[in-house]
Write an enzyme that holds these catalytic residues in place. Sequence first.
Site, short mmCIF file in Angstrom:
data_model
loop_
_atom_site.label_atom_id
_atom_site.label_comp_id
_atom_site.label_asym_id
_atom_site.label_seq_id
_atom_site.Cartn_x
_atom_site.Cartn_y
_atom_site.Cartn_z
N ARG A 51 -8.16 -2.95 -1.57
CA ARG A 51 -8.55 -3.65 -2.80
C ARG A 51 -9.55 -4.76 -2.50
NH1 ARG A 51 -5.20 -3.77 -7.19
NH2 ARG A 51 -5.54 -6.00 -7.48
N ARG B 254 8.12 -5.90 -7.68
CA ARG B 254 8.13 -7.33 -7.37
C ARG B 254 7.99 -8.08 -8.69
NH1 ARG B 254 10.07 -8.80 -2.73
NH2 ARG B 254 8.62 -10.55 -2.46
#
Length: 377
Positions: free
Chosen positions: A174, A253
Site C-alpha cells: 500500500r 481490528r
Amino acid sequence: MILTSVSVVGAGLAGATAARLLAERGISVTVFEAREYVAGNCRDARCPQTGVRVHLYGPHIFHTANEAVWQFVNRFARFIPYHHRVFTTARGQVWSLPVNLLTLSQFRGQAMSPAEARDWLATLVSDDPEPAQNLEARGLQLMGHELFDTFFRGYTEKQWGRPASSLPAAILNRLPFRFDFSDGYFSHPYQGMPADGYTQFIKTMLDHPHITVETGTTVTPEQGRQLSMHGHLFWTGPLDAWFSHDAGRLRYRTLDFTSEVVSADFQGCAVMNYADAAVPWTRITDHARLSPWEQHEETVIYREFSREAGPDDEPYYPVRMCDGEAILAQYEARARCEKRVTFIGRLGTCRYLDMDATVAQAMDAVQDFLSLRGQYS
Ligand code: UDP
C-alpha cells in the site's frame, strides 16, 4: 424491467454508492442503517467547541487513479485538492514518510543522490529472489532489517496485533518506497477532501427520489433473507455476520480514540505516526490540518489505539493472514452461492479496501447485478 425493489444494508460509502447507482436505473432502493446516522466509518462532524471538522472514525483522504470513480464522487461533493503528508516519530526523531530519499539520507546520516541511495540500499536488503510470502519478508526485500525495524515492524505489530511475518505482503505494498524527495503519502493523481465533509457527501449521494433511508434499523440475516426474496439485497455488514458466524468469527481490528482539544500548534502536521513499539498508540491525527483551507486557533487531536475487535466492537480493519484462512475461504465460497445477495465493502468482502476501491467495487457489483437481473423475473 421486472425487478423494481432492492434493499441495501448499510449506509456507508459502499451502500450509498450501490443505492445511488441502482436508483439512477429506476430501481426503488431501501437502505437500512443500524446506526442513527449515515456515512458509516467515513462520518465526520464539526466539534462544537472548536468548529474543527473531525473524522470520527479516523482520517479519511479520498485519493484515486480511477477516472470513473473520480467522476462519480465529484457529482456529490466539491472536492478540495488536498495533498496528504505523513511523518513518523521513531527513536526520538521525526522522519518523512513514505520512505523517500530524505528519510534514507537522514537514516544514513549522509546526503545521497537517488543512485547512491539505490546502491546503499542494495547492500542492506535481503537478496531472496522468491516473491515475499509475508509482510516481514517483503520489508526485508525492499529495505533490509534496520529500516524495516525502525519504521514498520513496531507500527505494524501495534496496528495488527500479530507478528509481521504472519501478515500478507500486500499490506506493505500500500505504501510507496521512493528514491526521490516526493513525500506525498499517496501517488494517485486525484486527491481531495469533500468541501462540506464526508457525511454531507454521503447524504447527497443518498438524496434521490428512488432511495428511502431507514436509520436506526438493524437487519438481521433472517430479515435480510426475507428482504432478498422480494428482490435483491446488497449487504455491507461483516461477511461472517450474514452467516450468523456459524463457521466461526472472522477477525477484525477495532480502534479506540482519545480526543483532546489543543493548540493548533500541537504537532505541525495532519498525521504523525509513532513507529516505536513502546509507544502504545499508532498515530495522532490533527483534524484542523485535514481541512487546511480553514483557520483554527485550536484543533482536535485523536490518539489512535488499535486492538482486536470483540463481538460488540466496531470492526474497522479485516484481518487477513498470509497463509490464508479456512473460515474466510468457507464464507467466501458460500457468499458466491447466494444468488439474491451481493456482498460489498470492506466488511462485506473482508478486504482492506481504500475508499476509491470501495466505490469501484460497488460500481462493478451493481453492473454485474444489472446485467444478471433478468434471471429474477
Ligand atoms: N505501516 C507501518 N508504518 C507506518 C505506516 C504504515 O508499518 O508508519 C504499515 C502498517 O502495517 C499499516 C500499513 O503499512 O497497516 C498500511 O499503512 P496505511 O497508512 O495505508 O494504513 P491506514 O491509513 O489504512 O491505517
